[in-house]
Design an enzyme around this catalytic site. Structure first.
Site, PDB file in Angstrom:
ATOM      1  N   ARG A  49     -77.720   5.162 -70.072  1.00 32.78           N
ATOM      2  CA  ARG A  49     -78.493   6.371 -70.369  1.00 32.78           C
ATOM      3  C   ARG A  49     -78.890   7.110 -69.098  1.00 32.78           C
ATOM      4  NH1 ARG A  49     -81.450   2.956 -74.080  1.00 32.78           N
ATOM      5  NH2 ARG A  49     -83.197   2.972 -72.647  1.00 32.78           N
ATOM      6  N   ARG A  79     -75.231  12.087 -60.643  1.00 32.67           N
ATOM      7  CA  ARG A  79     -74.622  13.418 -60.526  1.00 32.67           C
ATOM      8  C   ARG A  79     -74.184  13.670 -59.083  1.00 32.67           C
ATOM      9  NH1 ARG A  79     -79.482  15.889 -63.674  1.00 32.67           N
ATOM     10  NH2 ARG A  79     -78.920  15.431 -65.823  1.00 32.67           N
ATOM     11  N   ARG A 109     -91.891  -4.071 -75.654  1.00 32.91           N
ATOM     12  CA  ARG A 109     -92.730  -3.858 -74.480  1.00 32.91           C
ATOM     13  C   ARG A 109     -93.803  -2.845 -74.870  1.00 32.91           C
ATOM     14  NH1 ARG A 109     -92.854  -7.174 -70.367  1.00 32.91           N
ATOM     15  NH2 ARG A 109     -92.867  -5.588 -68.708  1.00 32.91           N
ATOM     16  N   ARG A 147     -94.912   4.170 -63.131  1.00 31.20           N
ATOM     17  CA  ARG A 147     -94.949   5.602 -62.873  1.00 31.20           C
ATOM     18  C   ARG A 147     -96.366   6.126 -63.023  1.00 31.20           C
ATOM     19  NH1 ARG A 147     -91.771   8.331 -68.121  1.00 31.20           N
ATOM     20  NH2 ARG A 147     -93.116   7.474 -69.743  1.00 31.20           N
ATOM     21  N   GLU A 168     -98.953   3.822 -65.450  1.00 32.68           N
ATOM     22  CA  GLU A 168     -98.380   3.041 -66.542  1.00 32.68           C
ATOM     23  C   GLU A 168     -98.038   1.628 -66.066  1.00 32.68           C
ATOM     24  OE1 GLU A 168     -95.175   4.734 -68.742  1.00 32.68           O
ATOM     25  OE2 GLU A 168     -96.089   6.737 -68.796  1.00 32.68           O
ATOM     26  N   TYR A 214     -84.614   2.329 -80.083  1.00 27.26           N
ATOM     27  CA  TYR A 214     -85.188   3.354 -79.226  1.00 27.26           C
ATOM     28  C   TYR A 214     -84.610   4.701 -79.656  1.00 27.26           C
ATOM     29  CZ  TYR A 214     -86.635   6.096 -75.254  1.00 27.26           C
ATOM     30  OH  TYR A 214     -87.218   7.067 -74.479  1.00 27.26           O
ATOM     31  N   ASP A 244     -84.977   9.020 -79.222  1.00 25.84           N
ATOM     32  CA  ASP A 244     -85.579  10.237 -78.701  1.00 25.84           C
ATOM     33  C   ASP A 244     -86.117  11.069 -79.863  1.00 25.84           C
ATOM     34  OD1 ASP A 244     -85.180   9.796 -75.984  1.00 25.84           O
ATOM     35  OD2 ASP A 244     -83.145  10.600 -76.044  1.00 25.84           O
TER      36      ASP A 244
END
Length: 384
Positions: free
Chosen positions: A174, A178, A250, A280, A301, A349, A351
């Site tokens: 995922r 680039r 988690r 983060r 977090e 999971y 989105d």
């Protein structure tokens, strides 16, 4: 067609979209939510001290290539353009994510052009790994040891509580690399943020005369009896009383702090080094860049294993969990009158755009089943 009384367990995107579609088709809908608010983990609210719109359960950015889904959510909220540009602190420097040409040149102290950088990374890749099975193998095969150990190894161990060689390769697939200076974290055509937050969006979805919303209400099998059909977006193992054991997730602990001015200059700063305990920091006012606030609200977090009473965030889906999930799926398929939906109901999971798409498809499937006089299945998307 006879109008039915439908129970939606959970007032997140799954419940709100399915409920809205069925209400508009003339059915009576009850939405029961265990928390004191709608929108699930997308819940947003104004901080009373600073006025900042806070993503209470962590940052959520809507992004999709699905034209219908984008048009659908824009029915219920004004979306403002938002580009997710994530930064990461590693080994005493700040880099851009996902790994891009700027990241590569900065890390290696070079000024390579795209083709040269592509060849350079290929030389560092472990080409002896022909069929990566683990997260670590996937990283070593495609980006090499230096980038893997700097940006992914420590962060991943903190996020999942497991060494990367114990995690499936699919997790890393995922995360793009680039060979350009594009630092947009997502590559989808449509990206944005609801101007007044996700909770206002979901409240508007649920604002229909055929919908009744009941908060602070936990639904079990006994409480769900008496309805024509149940759509359940809670944890599938909880519906069966954890009879086969608890599926592993988690969870996150958020440590809130505030300051005056601008703390980090971006919405999300990841921390790659393993010796830093958080993964983060989110500075929430940067998630609404069209607003201006002197004060700032931030969350650190800290991921950990999810226990009873914790909020489940990320399904782990390792081998043992998949085996247990298969047994729960078998039980679910033997029950009539209930359909399991969403991230928790299917232990996947998802989105937000995928959640909306699957909810739309599920509602249409149910209406088609009523037209045909056929039974609604336990799943419209296989959890396996």
């Amino acid at each position: 067609m006879k109008h039915r009384h439908i129970l939606l367990v959970g007032a997140s995107f799954s419940g709100a979209v399915i409920g809205r579609e069925l209400a508009e088709a003339g059915h009576r809908v009850t939405v029961a939510e265990a928390r004191s608010h709608v929108a699930g983990n997308c819940h947003t609210e104004r901080d009373p001290e600073t006025g900042v719109m806070v993503h209470i359960y962590g940052p959520h950015i809507f992004h999709t290539d699905d034209v219908e889904v984008w048009a659908y959510v824009n029915r219920f909220a004004q979306f403002r353009p938002y580009t997710n540009r994530v930064k990461i602190t590693a080994r005493g420097q700040v880099f851009s994510l996902p790994v891009n040409l700027h990241t590569i040149n900065q890390f290696f102290g070079s000024t390579m052009r795209p083709d040269a950088a592509r060849a350079f990374i290929a030389e560092r890749s472990d080409t002896s790994i022909t069929d990566p099975q683990t997260f670590e193998e996937q990283a070593l095969r495609f980006i090499g040891r230096e980038l893997y150990e700097t940006f992914f190894k420590g962060y991943t161990a903190k996020q999942w509580g497991r060494h990367p060689h114990d995690l499936p390769a699919s997790i890393l697939k995922r995360l793009p690399v680039r060979f350009s200076y594009d630092d947009n974290y997502f590559s989808h055509e449509f990206q944005g943020m609801p101007a007044h937050g996700y909770t206002a969006l979901v409240q508007t979805m649920l604002d229909h005369p055929n919908i009744e919303v009941v908060l602070n209400t936990t639904i079990d099998q006994a409480a769900a009896s008496g309805y024509d059909h149940v759509f359940y977006s809670g944890p599938i193992d909880a519906w069966f009383g954890h009879a086969l054991g608890r599926l592993a997730y988690r969870t996150l602990d958020f440590h809130r702090f505030s300051c005056e001015g601008d703390y980090q200059g971006c919405a999300v700063m990841n921390y790659a080094d393993k010796d830093i305990p958080w993964t983060r920091i989110t500075e929430h006012k940067h998630l609404s860049p069209w607003e201006s606030h002197e004060g700032s609200v931030l969350y650190r977090e800290h991921p950990r294993e999810c226990g009873p009473g914790d909020i489940p965030y990320y399904p782990i889906r390792l081998v043992t969990e998949k085996q247990m999930l298969a047994e729960y799926v078998e039980r679910a398929q033997a029950v009539r009158g209930i359909t399991f939906v969403g991230r928790l109901g299917t232990y996947r999971y998802l989105d937000m755009d995928v959640t909306v798409r699957e909810a739309l498809d599920t509602a249409r499937h149910y209406l088609a089943c009523l037209e045909r006089g056929t039974a609604m299945p336990a799943f419209t998307t296989s959890p396996l």
